[in-house]
Structures are given as structure tokens and as C-alpha cells.
Design a protein around this motif. Structure first.
Motif, short mmCIF file in Angstrom:
data_model
loop_
_atom_site.label_atom_id
_atom_site.label_comp_id
_atom_site.label_asym_id
_atom_site.label_seq_id
_atom_site.Cartn_x
_atom_site.Cartn_y
_atom_site.Cartn_z
N GLN A 1 0.82 -1.20 0.00
CA GLN A 1 0.00 0.00 0.00
C GLN A 1 0.86 1.26 0.00
O GLN A 1 0.57 2.23 -0.70
CB GLN A 1 -0.92 0.01 1.22
CG GLN A 1 -2.11 -0.93 1.12
CD GLN A 1 -3.09 -0.69 2.24
OE1 GLN A 1 -3.16 0.42 2.78
NE2 GLN A 1 -3.86 -1.70 2.58
N ALA A 2 1.90 1.23 0.79
CA ALA A 2 2.77 2.41 0.87
C ALA A 2 3.40 2.71 -0.49
O ALA A 2 3.51 3.88 -0.89
CB ALA A 2 3.86 2.16 1.91
N MET A 3 3.79 1.66 -1.21
CA MET A 3 4.40 1.86 -2.52
C MET A 3 3.38 2.44 -3.51
O MET A 3 3.70 3.37 -4.27
CB MET A 3 4.94 0.53 -3.06
CG MET A 3 5.62 0.66 -4.42
SD MET A 3 6.10 -0.95 -5.09
CE MET A 3 4.47 -1.68 -5.39
N ILE A 4 2.16 1.91 -3.48
CA ILE A 4 1.12 2.40 -4.40
C ILE A 4 0.80 3.86 -4.11
O ILE A 4 0.69 4.69 -5.02
CB ILE A 4 -0.14 1.53 -4.30
CG1 ILE A 4 0.17 0.11 -4.82
CG2 ILE A 4 -1.29 2.14 -5.10
CD1 ILE A 4 -0.97 -0.88 -4.65
N PHE A 5 0.64 4.17 -2.81
CA PHE A 5 0.36 5.56 -2.45
C PHE A 5 1.50 6.49 -2.84
O PHE A 5 1.29 7.63 -3.25
CB PHE A 5 0.09 5.67 -0.95
CG PHE A 5 -1.35 5.50 -0.57
CD1 PHE A 5 -2.20 6.59 -0.51
CD2 PHE A 5 -1.87 4.25 -0.29
CE1 PHE A 5 -3.53 6.45 -0.18
CE2 PHE A 5 -3.19 4.09 0.05
CZ PHE A 5 -4.04 5.19 0.11
N ALA A 6 2.71 6.00 -2.71
CA ALA A 6 3.87 6.83 -3.05
C ALA A 6 3.93 7.14 -4.53
O ALA A 6 4.35 8.24 -4.93
CB ALA A 6 5.15 6.12 -2.60
#
Length: 609
Positions: free
Chosen positions: A543-548
Motif C-alpha cells: 500500500q505504501a508503494m502504491i500511495f507513493a
């Protein structure tokens, strides 16, 4: 914001991307209309005793038939004839005495491009020229007349009155029939884009005759199209209060009506209607008297490759010694909101404002444009008006946004308790979910409240995009500096060092345009990125990667969109960031934007190692 709330936002954003990509790659097909029952639409022939409306007269270049069915000979070439100049504040050109065609029209207040030497936009062109596009009125023969007794599409008229068609001076054309009838056509024009055509037949003979007035607009060949799924180009009509839109492909797919000799569809017995061809910014539309009952016809003929829209009136009795008159109007010009609204309100043209393509969200696009137009009228800068419109929209949605941001702040307060629940539940997800719901009820927190303003933004986003894309008021509307057309993509680019070099940015359709993006898309990405940093990154690495990546994906994806839309999105992100920051602070939560930025960089460094 907990993981569930972030999942909802992530799902919404990804859904938006999927829907947008799907519509761009696979625009919905329009269903071709079914032709009316041939038995209900009589042929061109007019027999004694008919009282109903005629079917459309033959296409230009195909002669009308007599009541016996015999033709009068082909009219494939338009004869040379004198021209009558047209001069108004918004139009210039001429009409031809061959057929009395309105077939040479330039829009004096609109240039083809931002280059002042590009010349005015050409709307109508004579037959025989590439992209011929013109309007013509006439009479179809009825009982007591044959084809040579009425003026044909290539009949050369005499100029009886007037020299130049202006708003102050109409012109009158005259043709004396071999049968003794006298045909006149008075053409007037106003200071905008409306022509008034008054046709009359004087019968000085001792024989009663019958004829049916008609008007048509013809386009030779398929015009240049924008070909974008949110825009309708083709036939647009109003029939008994119903808006009808047919694209050019659907006309070409109709069944052939053998008696007409073309692919045709007819809206019969229409009162208060109009029909014509619409482009992105321009339109040519036939407007019969709104009290008359007429047939509205759309045609396509293969071979000559001609598209036509027609208004066909009921057959008229023309008694011996009498004169019969028929008045109609022709709109040929730009789809300016104020002008078209005036024709609807003061000119009585039924629902004429719907000739502008407002789309599915018309209940949003109409008021959004009205406010935008009003703001632009006060300020005189469409870009600033878009920013103020964004403020108005955010103010309207503020009660919902307030609840959303309060919910986010309270969710943040619950974070320590949520962590304890996760430790107690371990791998038992059902138990964790049940205890979380219990905690939400006890603390009176709605985990989905933060998504509501985002969901409401999606139709508003589409509606504003529709307004910016289709309304002529945004065409060539400047903002500041290099931003001279808010309906076009950002003209600045890394390729021309953001406008410092004198060459143009890559074409929006090229791959280079996806790489060398401009100032506005970069500001959009930064504004989305900062907005994300109001909250810590999700604990889940995926999720963190997608949001980033999401801000930068949007930055490149929206880089080719109209500048006005990107201005709206930047303003929206900036206002949203400010609102959320202040509301969260007012409820005891202290968003650590810079701390989140630092932690994000540290996480990336550790992942790189």
C-alpha cells in the motif's frame, strides 16, 4: 487514518483510473437508430389528395421526382452564378444565386489557431470544394406541378432586392417558373448567427397547385472530427422535447430507404423542433417555425458520400390568385452559451441550450458552467475564474469535508487502541474486525466518512472536464504568461525549458509529451504528494508503494489534459490540504507533514540498502 480507510481511498482512486482508462481505450458504441416504418413515410411523389407531410426531397445532385415518378435530369454540377456578399459583426462570406445556397461563411470573431495570421474559422463551403457544407431551402412539387415547375437545387435565381446581406438589409431572390408561378426567397440575418428565410409562392395562374416547402443542410464527405468519447459530433436535433444525437457512423449504418435512395431516419410530426450538424464548437441547424408540425430527417447517401439533415413541411395548397408563405430560420455559427440561451429565451427556440453537449451529468455541467461564466465575466480571466469556482465547490462541500476530516482526526486518536486490538487478535481477522466495529460504535467514529468528499469529487471532476472540453468560452481563453489556451494541454515542457526556449512543446498525442511534461502537471503531482503527507504512510509495504507512486502517475496521466482542468485539480488539492490541516489541528491532531516526508525518504533509503 487506519488501514481500512486507506483501503477505501486506494480502491476509489484505482477505480477512477481503471474507469478512465477503459473509456479512453474502449469508448461506448452508440446504437444506430432504426429507420421509421417505410409504409408510414410516403415517397417524394405527391399525389392528389395528400394532406400529410412529405418525405424528404432528393439529395443534392439527385433530382426530385414528379408525381408520375419521372425525373427531370441529373444536377451533378452547380452552375456558375453571381454571389451576394454577407457582412455582419460575426459573419462574413456570401450566398450563391445558384440554388440560393448559403454556402460560404466565415466566423469573423474566431481564428483557426492562436496565430493571428491563421485566418478565420470557415464554417460553410460551396459545393465542388473540399468539405462542401451548405444550407438550401426550396419547394417539392405536389399535385398540379412537375419538377421543372419548382426551383431545383441548381436553379439560378435573380436578385430582386438588396445588394449585400447585413443585419440592416435583407435580400430577396426571385425565380419565375415556366408554369407561371413566381417564387421568392427573402433572406435576413441578425447581428449574431441566425438567418431568417421567408419563402413565398405567388400563383397568378387560374389553376390550383400544391407544393411542400423544405430546408436542408448538406455535408459532402466525413468532416474532420475530434473523435473523443465524451464529445458528440454529428446530427443533433430536438423532437417533441427529446434531444436526439446521431453520429456519422450511425447514419452510414442505417438501412436504405429505396424510395428515397439513401440511408434515412425520420422523426415525424414534430412540433417545436430543430435539427442540424454539430461540431465541437460550431453548429449549423435548421429551425422551423416552432408552431408548425414538420418531419425532421437525417440522411446519408453512399457514392456521393453526402450527409444531410432536413426539415420537411406539410404540403401546402396554393390556390389560383393566391400567395403562400413559409418562414423558417437557420443557425450557422459558434455555440456560444449566452447567444444560444438568448435564442431559446427570446427567440422561442425550444430547448436550444441543449445543442451544447452537456453530457450525462448535465445537472452538474450546466450550473458549473453558469457559475464559471459569471465569474469570468466579473474577473476577465478564465484561469482565475476556475480557481474561484474551485473555492465555491469546496465551500459547498465543506460540511461534508469537515465531518470527513474530523473523522480522520478521531481515527488517528484511536490508533494506539487499534494497535492493542491487533496484538490481542493476532491472526484471527474475524475477531479483529468484530472488536474494531465495537470500538467504532463506542467512540462514534465512521471509518468510511473520509471517503465521501472524494467520491463526490469524481462526478464534479468529470463535469468540469466536460465543461472545459466542449464549451467554446474556454477555447483560446488565456490564463497568464505562456498559458494562452485553457482548453489545450500545458504548452510548457522540459523540452522547451518551460517556455523559455522559442520552440513548441511536443504534440499531446506523441510519446514525448508523456515524458516532457509541463509546469502545471508538475505542480499537480507536488500538490497531491503534499496532501498525502498529512498522514503517515500505510504500514503495509505494498500500500505504501502504491500511495507513493500515485501522485506521479496522476502527474503524467493528466499532463495531456486541458490546462484548465489541471488548474482546477491543483487548486482543489491546495484547498483540500489547507482545510484538512487546519481542521485536524483544531481537533488536537498535529499532522507532521515534514516528518512524514523525512520518514518516507528514510524508508526508501533502507529499502535501497
Amino acid at each position: 487514518m487506519d488501514d481500512q480507510n486507506k483501503n477505501l481511498i486506494l480502491a476509489t482512486a484505482l477505480s477512477f483510473l481503471v474507469i478512465l482508462g477503459w473509456f479512453l481505450l474502449f469508448p461506448p458504441e452508440q446504437q444506430a437508430p432504426q429507420p421509421s416504418d417505410p409504409a408510414a413515410t410516403p415517397g417524394v411523389q405527391v399525389t392528389e389528395g395528400e394532406t400529410g407531410a412529405l418525405s424528404p426531397p432528393a439529395l443534392d445532385g439527385q433530382p426530385p421526382q414528379t408525381s408520375a415518378g419521372a425525373t427531370t435530369g441529373p444536377a451533378t454540377d452547380v452552375p456558375e452564378a453571381a454571389r451576394v456578399p454577407i457582412e455582419t459583426p460575426k459573419l462574413s462570406g456570401s450566398l450563391s444565386l445558384a440554388g440560393g445556397r448559403i454556402d460560404d461563411l466565415l466566423l469573423s470573431t474566431y481564428d483557426d489557431t492562436l496565430d493571428p495570421d491563421s485566418g478565420n474559422v470557415r464554417l460553410l463551403s460551396p459545393a465542388g470544394e473540399p468539405g462542401a457544407y451548405y444550407a438550401l431551402h426550396g419547394w417539392a412539387p405536389g399535385a398540379g406541378l412537375d419538377a421543372v415547375a419548382v426551383p431545383g437545387t441548381d436553379t439560378v435565381w435573380d436578385l430582386e432586392e438588396g445588394e449585400t446581406l447585413t443585419p440592416e438589409s435583407p435580400v430577396t431572390l426571385r425565380w419565375d417558373s415556366p408554369s407561371g408561378l413566381i417564387f421568392r426567397r427573402q433572406i435576413a440575418v441578425d447581428a449574431d448567427y441566425m438567418f431568417t428565410v421567408t419563402q413565398s409562392v405567388e400563383n397568378p395562374t387560374e389553376t390550383d397547385v400544391r407544393a411542400a416547402p423544405y430546408g436542408f443542410v448538406a455535408r459532402h464527405g466525413l468532416p474532420d472530427l475530434a473523435n473523443f468519447f465524451i464529445l458528440h459530433e454529428g446530427v443533433v436535433a430536438m423532437a417533441n422535447g427529446e434531444l436526439i444525437e446521431e453520429d456519422y457512423d450511425s447514419l452510414a449504418d442505417l438501412d436504405v430507404d429505396a424510395r428515397i435512395g439513401a440511408r434515412a431516419v425520420t422523426e415525424e410530426d414534430v412540433t417545436g423542433g430543430w435539427i442540424g450538424f454539430t461540431d465541437k464548437y460550431w453548429m449549423t441547424s435548421l429551425i422551423p417555425s416552432q408552431a408548425d408540425t414538420v418531419n425532421l430527417v437525417s440522411l446519408y447517401q453512399e457514392g456521393p458520400d453526402i450527409y444531410q439533415t432536413q426539415t420537411v413541411y406539410p404540403t401546402r395548397d396554393i390556390p389560383a390568385g393566391a400567395t403562400v408563405t413559409q418562414e423558417s430560420r437557420l443557425f450557422a455559427g459558434a455555440k456560444e452559451w449566452e447567444t444560444i440561451r438568448e435564442y431559446e429565451k427570446e427567440g422561442g427556440v425550444t430547448k436550444f441550450i441543449d445543442s451544447i453537449d452537456w453530457g450525462w451529468f448535465f445537472f452538474l455541467t450546466k450550473p458549473i458552467f453558469a457559475v464559471l461564466h459569471w465569474l469570468n465575466g466579473i474577473i476577465g480571466n478564465m484561469g482565475v475564474a476556475i480557481i474561484l469556482l474551485t473555492l465555491c465547490i469546496k465551500a459547498l462541500l465543506f460540511p461534508l469535508a469537515y465531518k470527513s476530516y474530523v473523522s480522520m482526526a478521531r481515527m488517528k486518536e484511536l490508533q494506539p487502541e487499534m494497535e492493542k486490538l491487533k496484538e490481542r487478535a493476532g491472526d484471527d481477522k474475524a475477531k479483529l474486525q468484530q472488536e474494531m466495529m465495537t470500538l467504532y460504535r463506542e467512540k462514534k467514529v465512521n471509518p468510511a466518512a473520509g471517503c465521501l468528499p472524494l467520491l463526490l469529487q469524481i462526478p464534479i471532476f468529470f463535469s468540469l472536464y466536460k465543461v472545459i472540453f466542449v464549451t467554446i468560452e474556454l477555447r483560446h481563453a488565456p490564463f497568464f504568461g505562456p498559458f494562452r489556451d485553457l482548453s489545450a494541454p500545458d504548452p510548457t515542457s522540459l523540452f522547451n525549458l518551460f517556455g523559455l526556449f522559442p520552440w513548441a512543446a511536443p504534440e499531446p498525442s506523441s510519446i514525448l509529451a508523456m515524458i516532457f511534461i509541463g509546469i502545471l502537471p508538475i505542480l499537480l503531482g507536488i500538490s497531491m504528494w503534499l496532501q498525502q503527507k498529512l498522514n503517515p504512510a500505510p504500514a503495509d509495504a505494498t500500500q505504501a508503494m502504491i500511495f507513493a507512486w500515485m501522485p506521479w502517475v496522476f502527474m503524467f496521466m493528466l499532463g495531456g489534459f486541458a490546462s484548465g482542468l489541471v488548474v482546477y485539480w491543483i487548486a482543489n488539492n491546495t484547498i483540500t490540504f489547507t482545510q484538512q490541516y487546519l481542521i485536524m489541528r483544531s481537533h488536537g491532531s498535529k499532522p507532521d507533514v515534514f516528518g512524514n516526508i523525512r520518514s518516507g525518504f528514510k524508508r526508501k533509503k533502507s529499502e535501497a540498502k
